[in-house]
Write a protein that holds these residues in place. Structure first.
Motif, mmCIF file in Angstrom:
data_model
loop_
_atom_site.group_PDB
_atom_site.id
_atom_site.type_symbol
_atom_site.label_atom_id
_atom_site.label_comp_id
_atom_site.label_asym_id
_atom_site.label_seq_id
_atom_site.Cartn_x
_atom_site.Cartn_y
_atom_site.Cartn_z
ATOM 1 N N CYS A 32 1.216 -1.145 -0.075
ATOM 2 C CA CYS A 32 -0.135 0.105 -0.012
ATOM 3 C C CYS A 32 0.866 1.422 -0.411
ATOM 4 N N ARG A 57 3.677 -1.044 -7.512
ATOM 5 C CA ARG A 57 3.003 -0.423 -6.809
ATOM 6 C C ARG A 57 3.709 -0.050 -5.790
ATOM 7 N N LYS A 62 -0.001 9.007 0.605
ATOM 8 C CA LYS A 62 -0.902 8.443 0.715
ATOM 9 C C LYS A 62 -1.565 9.307 1.299
ATOM 10 N N PRO A 63 -3.502 8.641 0.720
ATOM 11 C CA PRO A 63 -4.253 10.258 0.722
ATOM 12 C C PRO A 63 -5.326 9.194 1.644
ATOM 13 N N GLU A 95 0.922 6.853 -6.751
ATOM 14 C CA GLU A 95 -0.476 7.721 -7.447
ATOM 15 C C GLU A 95 0.237 8.669 -7.074
ATOM 16 N N TRP A 114 -1.029 6.615 -11.582
ATOM 17 C CA TRP A 114 -2.016 6.349 -11.234
ATOM 18 C C TRP A 114 -2.498 7.995 -10.389
ATOM 19 N N GLY A 116 -5.729 8.541 -7.157
ATOM 20 C CA GLY A 116 -6.733 7.995 -6.717
ATOM 21 C C GLY A 116 -8.120 8.036 -6.880
ATOM 22 N N ALA A 117 -8.634 7.097 -6.522
ATOM 23 C CA ALA A 117 -10.372 7.062 -6.074
ATOM 24 C C ALA A 117 -10.936 8.379 -5.500
ATOM 25 N N ARG A 118 -9.583 9.174 -4.315
ATOM 26 C CA ARG A 118 -10.365 10.319 -3.532
ATOM 27 C C ARG A 118 -10.163 11.110 -4.998
ATOM 28 N N LYS A 143 -8.303 5.565 -11.095
ATOM 29 C CA LYS A 143 -9.155 4.731 -10.068
ATOM 30 C C LYS A 143 -10.597 4.620 -10.429
ATOM 31 N N ARG A 173 -12.038 -0.413 -8.172
ATOM 32 C CA ARG A 173 -11.800 -0.409 -6.424
ATOM 33 C C ARG A 173 -12.457 -0.196 -5.664
ATOM 34 N N ASP A 207 -9.089 -4.075 -8.179
ATOM 35 C CA ASP A 207 -8.313 -3.615 -7.200
ATOM 36 C C ASP A 207 -8.858 -4.396 -6.393
ATOM 37 N N HIS A 210 -8.647 -3.023 -2.598
ATOM 38 C CA HIS A 210 -9.781 -2.012 -1.416
ATOM 39 C C HIS A 210 -10.791 -2.078 -1.296
ATOM 40 N N GLU A 236 -2.635 -5.629 -3.089
ATOM 41 C CA GLU A 236 -1.430 -5.216 -2.044
ATOM 42 C C GLU A 236 -0.586 -6.510 -1.235
HETATM 43 C C1 PEP Z 1 -4.314 3.036 -2.767
HETATM 44 O O1 PEP Z 1 -4.446 2.091 -4.120
HETATM 45 O O2 PEP Z 1 -3.007 2.822 -2.068
HETATM 46 C C2 PEP Z 1 -5.064 3.927 -2.474
HETATM 47 C C3 PEP Z 1 -4.952 4.694 -1.680
HETATM 48 O O3 PEP Z 1 -6.040 3.549 -3.394
HETATM 49 P P1 PEP Z 1 -7.448 4.160 -3.588
HETATM 50 O O4 PEP Z 1 -7.068 5.531 -4.039
HETATM 51 O O5 PEP Z 1 -8.855 3.404 -4.179
HETATM 52 O O6 PEP Z 1 -8.035 4.774 -2.435
#
Ligand code: PEP
Ligand code: MN
Length: 362
Positions: A32, A57, A62-63, A95, A114, A116-118, A143, A173, A207, A210, A236
């Motif tokens: 992760c 990866r 990290k979000p 990310e 990549w 990220g989802a957020r 994502k 994800r 994924d 997640h 992960e």
């Molecule tokens: C990740 O891949 O570690 C991650 C933060 O994923 P996501 O954007 O899908 O929450």
């Protein structure tokens, strides 16, 4: 398919083919988060033994949903990814959530980025990232947004494409929800399936880490994804999951990943056997016949609904009678259960039909 999407889809360059990836599923694996040089290198060396893993990866920034947790090692970790590439030959991916991240990744020769989802939920940030990639030839994976809005997912591809990025891929994800669910993020498989229908040339990577939020779900979710024809998996993987600084519950070791690959079954996408082809055609014909019948029955039902609506209006009876609806739904669910239909499915189906029927009566 809308014209704009048709053109985009035509221009997509096939990432797995360009990377020389022939085996399905193509795998992106790694922790992760990058935590220390030792953790990154030990995980990468373990993963390099797995022939399906072509991409390593690791999250650098990290979000995190809540503040005051580990938010990534930052720029320093990019050097470790460089070392991974030099020592193992694996390609590297991370990310990016703003143009500064993009700039640093390009400086450090990261191979794949990549979103990220957020980030996918925010058109402003996606646009800033897309602008920072103008003129840069690098694969970008997007994502799905955390909410079930396929438009935001497609919008992100369009923004990147308009900046000249043609090596695009999608990562499914899962989607967060307010309700308590077994999984961390509900898969809503219909959404990646719809994306595939609208943009068939964009490879989709699932994924399961997640989606599931727990390592015990990685296998069933991965199998489901493969059965649905998904192209790749992002899993992960950490050299010591129990000690991971983020998403510890959902990571597996490189050794466990190799074992998992031995269990997963990849189905042939095109049947070649003549007898099998004929059987499938026969079953598809029966299914299509039933679908036509369902459409006809629903259309007939709506005609009666309109009639009853007029009658209610004339006699000043309210459109919605809650007790009638509740008893109907209960009855249908019971009948469905009797016939082996899932309770949630019958409920969702009749809620949809009922909502449309109420609309018809206004
Ligand atoms: C990740 O891949 O570690 C991650 C933060 O994923 P996501 O954007 O899908 O929450
Ligand atoms: Mn994670």
């Amino acid at each position: 398919m809308p014209d704009g999407l048709k053109e985009l889809n035509k221009q997509i360059q096939d990432i797995p083919a360009l990377l020389g990836i022939k085996k399905i599923p193509w795998l992106i694996a790694g922790p992760c988060s990058a935590e220390t040089e030792e953790q990154v290198m030990a995980t990468a060396v373990g993963l390099a033994k797995c022939p399906n893993v072509k991409v390593f990866r690791a999250g650098i920034w990290k979000p995190r949903t809540r503040p005051n947790c580990f938010e990534g090692v930052g720029e320093e970790g990019l050097k470790w990814l460089r070392k991974v590439k030099e020592q193992t030959g694996l390609l590297t991916a991370t990310e990016v959530a703003n143009p500064k991240h993009v700039e640093l990744c390009l400086e450090n020769k990261i191979d794949i980025l990549w979103v990220g989802a957020r980030t996918t939920v925010s058109p402003f940030i996606v646009q800033e990232i897309a602008d920072s990639l103008r003129g840069v030839d690098i694969p970008v994976l997007v994502k799905n947004p955390v909410n079930t809005d396929i438009g935001l997912w497609i919008g992100a591809f369009e923004r990147l494409y308009q900046s000249g990025v043609k090596k695009l891929g999608a990562i499914h994800r899962g989607f967060s929800s307010f309700e308590e669910t077994e999984y961390r993020n509900k898969p809503h498989w219909e959404i990646p399936i719809e994306l595939k229908r609208l943009m068939p040339n964009i490879p989709i990577i699932c994924d399961p880490s997640h989606i599931g939020g727990d390592r015990k779900f990685i296998e069933p979710i991965s199998q489901m994804a493969l059965d649905l024809g998904i192209n790749g998996l992002m899993i992960e993987t950490h050299i010591e999951p129990a000690k991971a600084l983020s998403d510890s519950k959902q990571q597996i070791t490189p050794k466990e990943l190799i074992e998992l690959l031995g269990i997963l079954k990849v189905r042939d996408t095109v049947p070649t056997d003549v007898l099998l082809k004929a059987q499938i055609t026969r079953l598809r014909t029966s299914i299509s016949r039933i679908d036509s019948r369902i459409i006809q029955d629903i259309a007939d039902r709506m005609k009666f609904v309109e009639e009853i609506g007029q009658l209610k209006q004339k006699n000043k009876i309210p459109v919605l009678q809650m007790d009638r609806w509740e008893s109907l739904l209960k009855d249908h669910i019971e009948k469905g259960l009797d016939k082996g239909l899932d309770k949630e499915f019958t409920k969702a189906l009749f809620e949809l039909i009922h909502t449309q029927a109420v609309k018809k009566q206004f």
